[in-house]
Write a protein that holds these residues in place. Structure first.
Motif, PDB file in Angstrom:
ATOM      1  N   PRO A   1     -12.365   2.524   1.458  1.00  0.00           N
ATOM      2  CA  PRO A   1     -12.295   3.295   2.486  1.00  0.00           C
ATOM      3  C   PRO A   1     -10.969   4.171   2.633  1.00  0.00           C
ATOM      4  O   PRO A   1     -10.003   3.568   2.544  1.00  0.00           O
ATOM      5  CB  PRO A   1     -12.485   2.347   3.794  1.00  0.00           C
ATOM      6  CG  PRO A   1     -13.137   1.282   3.154  1.00  0.00           C
ATOM      7  CD  PRO A   1     -12.550   1.060   1.955  1.00  0.00           C
ATOM      8  N   ALA A   2     -10.792   5.420   2.726  1.00  0.00           N
ATOM      9  CA  ALA A   2      -9.684   6.180   2.930  1.00  0.00           C
ATOM     10  C   ALA A   2      -8.776   5.934   3.718  1.00  0.00           C
ATOM     11  O   ALA A   2      -7.472   6.011   3.670  1.00  0.00           O
ATOM     12  CB  ALA A   2     -10.141   7.729   3.179  1.00  0.00           C
ATOM     13  N   ASN A   3      -9.185   5.280   5.009  1.00  0.00           N
ATOM     14  CA  ASN A   3      -8.207   4.734   6.034  1.00  0.00           C
ATOM     15  C   ASN A   3      -7.358   3.522   5.739  1.00  0.00           C
ATOM     16  O   ASN A   3      -6.649   3.146   6.432  1.00  0.00           O
ATOM     17  CB  ASN A   3      -9.000   4.509   7.386  1.00  0.00           C
ATOM     18  CG  ASN A   3     -10.235   3.438   7.466  1.00  0.00           C
ATOM     19  OD1 ASN A   3     -10.221   2.746   6.180  1.00  0.00           O
ATOM     20  ND2 ASN A   3     -10.708   2.959   8.509  1.00  0.00           N
ATOM     21  N   ARG A   4      -7.729   2.967   4.452  1.00  0.00           N
ATOM     22  CA  ARG A   4      -7.112   1.663   3.922  1.00  0.00           C
ATOM     23  C   ARG A   4      -6.214   2.513   2.769  1.00  0.00           C
ATOM     24  O   ARG A   4      -5.462   1.653   2.158  1.00  0.00           O
ATOM     25  CB  ARG A   4      -7.914   0.764   3.478  1.00  0.00           C
ATOM     26  CG  ARG A   4      -8.390  -0.211   4.742  1.00  0.00           C
ATOM     27  CD  ARG A   4      -8.894  -1.573   4.428  1.00  0.00           C
ATOM     28  NE  ARG A   4     -10.024  -1.613   3.561  1.00  0.00           N
ATOM     29  CZ  ARG A   4     -10.442  -1.971   2.496  1.00  0.00           C
ATOM     30  NH1 ARG A   4      -9.421  -2.355   1.635  1.00  0.00           N
ATOM     31  NH2 ARG A   4     -11.492  -1.890   1.857  1.00  0.00           N
ATOM     32  N   VAL A   5      -6.077   3.727   2.634  1.00  0.00           N
ATOM     33  CA  VAL A   5      -5.302   4.094   1.330  1.00  0.00           C
ATOM     34  C   VAL A   5      -4.430   5.222   2.130  1.00  0.00           C
ATOM     35  O   VAL A   5      -4.657   6.135   2.811  1.00  0.00           O
ATOM     36  CB  VAL A   5      -6.273   4.931   0.329  1.00  0.00           C
ATOM     37  CG1 VAL A   5      -5.189   5.388  -0.841  1.00  0.00           C
ATOM     38  CG2 VAL A   5      -7.344   3.904  -0.070  1.00  0.00           C
TER      39      VAL A   5
END
Length: 390
Positions: A170-174
């Motif tokens: 998920p982009a919200n963890r990168v």
């Protein structure tokens, strides 16, 4: 910036003299000086940089000290008891250390996470690898990481896209935090040192130098460097232009030198090995050629730019185009040898353009990629995770 208490455990793959290890050393040195974070290091193996990590704080190793007896037992595959005893002692030591956060300095460091699961704390992984390197390690490393649902720091947008698109993270963890170097440590080389580089190589004072740097391997595109050099030398005729590659193992250098003799290029292409005075080479160079097939965000590119050396890279190499943009060099499409050669010729023909692009690159490194800028961002991420867990 202050700490909320507890200790951050930094995982280092092997404490060797490689980009990721040197990066972590610089980061920890800054954290020790400019923050109140408590930290310790766990290195996967005993490497030549381990004493430097130990000078900054407590640094343990995942594997026992490779003394003569242990090396023999490991070779005979009889080292299980020693390894088990070592890990039992390490588990007890870490269990008493109030560790609140694990910071894995690379995907390669993930091999230690299953062992560390008893700590039951959140994980940050700083990803210095693109997919080629991850596949060489084994994609199971990502699966090990994902069991801990870490927050990822990617050294470039190219690295972030690989994580989100290939591995569906998920982009919200990168989060992207571009690579950085300690600007203050990279002083401009004096002119007499630049001249000594030419004397050392044995080339004329007015010769143009195109520089490359790194290990001698397929990923770094050393073969491409030679092909571009061959093309430029052929097109430039009697014009004095020399290609210089810094770095590489001794046996690889010997192999390349024999190849250059066969090609009739030994007097124009020079493999000089590892150098303590790399700054002098970058200062002497007119152009830095980044021929990598894959490079997440090469720090050597930033070091070259600090010496106002314009850079040429490929658009599919990784993070380099994110730095160059349209003002610090040229980005060439699809590993095209002829087009890269064209851009070398264009820069050789225009000292003004070289100077303009080189100056733009230096300004960018100083303003965006200094250690103090990037380290503060990383410290903020660490602080946020500790705050959430506090």
């Amino acid at each position: 910036m202050t700490s909320k208490g507890g200790t951050v455990l930094f995982l280092e793959h092997e404490a060797s003299r490689t980009g990721a290890s040197i990066f972590l050393l610089r980061l920890l040195d800054w954290l020790k000086t400019d923050t109140s974070f408590n930290f310790r290091v766990l290195a996967g193996r005993w490497g030549e940089l381990l004493p430097e990590f130990q000078s900054l704080g407590i640094a343990d190793t995942f594997e026992p000290e490779p003394n003569f007896v242990y090396r023999v037992l490991r070779r005979l595959k009889l080292n299980n008891r020693q390894q088990s005893e070592h890990l039992d002692a390490l588990r007890q030591k870490l269990g008493r250390s109030d560790i609140r956060l694990i910071y894995a300095n690379s995907v390669a460091s993930a091999r230690m996470l299953d062992f560390l699961s008893f700590l039951q704390c959140p994980v940050i992984c700083h990803v210095h690898e693109l997919d080629g390197a991850i596949q060489i390690l084994g994609s199971q490393y990502i699966h090990v990481l994902e069991k801990h649902k870490p927050h990822y720091i990617a050294v470039s947008r190219a690295v972030a896209e690989n994580l989100t698109k290939k591995y569906l993270i998920p982009a919200n963890r990168v989060r992207v935090i571009h690579g950085f170097v300690p600007v203050s440590e990279f002083c401009r080389a004096e002119s007499d040192l630049q001249e000594s580089v030419r004397r050392e190589i044995g080339i004329a004072p007015d010769a143009k130098i195109i520089c490359g740097c790194g290990s001698i391997e397929h990923r770094k595109g050393t073969d491409i460097f030679v092909k571009v050099a061959d093309e430029v030398i052929r097109r430039s005729g009697a014009f004095p232009v020399h290609f210089v590659w810094i770095g590489g193992a001794r046996e690889d250098i010997e192999t390349m030198c024999k190849r250059l003799v066969r090609l009739g290029l030994a007097d124009r292409i020079h493999f000089v090995g590892s150098k303590s005075n790399v700054a002098s080479y970058f200062e002497a160079a007119d152009i830095f050629l980044l021929t990598s097939r894959e490079d997440p965000f090469p720090l050597v590119m930033l070091e070259a730019a600090l010496h106002e050396t314009p850079i040429i890279c490929f658009d599919q190499t990784g993070g380099a185009p994110e730095f160059l943009q349209d003002d610090s060099g040229f980005v060439v499409p699809k590993f095209n040898i002829e087009k890269m050669s064209d851009k070398v010729m264009e820069l050789l023909a225009s000292p003004h353009l070289c100077k303009q692009m080189g100056a733009a690159g230096r300004r960018k490194v100083i303003s965006r990629h200094d250690l103090t800028v990037g380290a503060r961002e990383i410290a903020a991420v660490i602080g946020e995770r500790l705050e959430l867990e506090g």
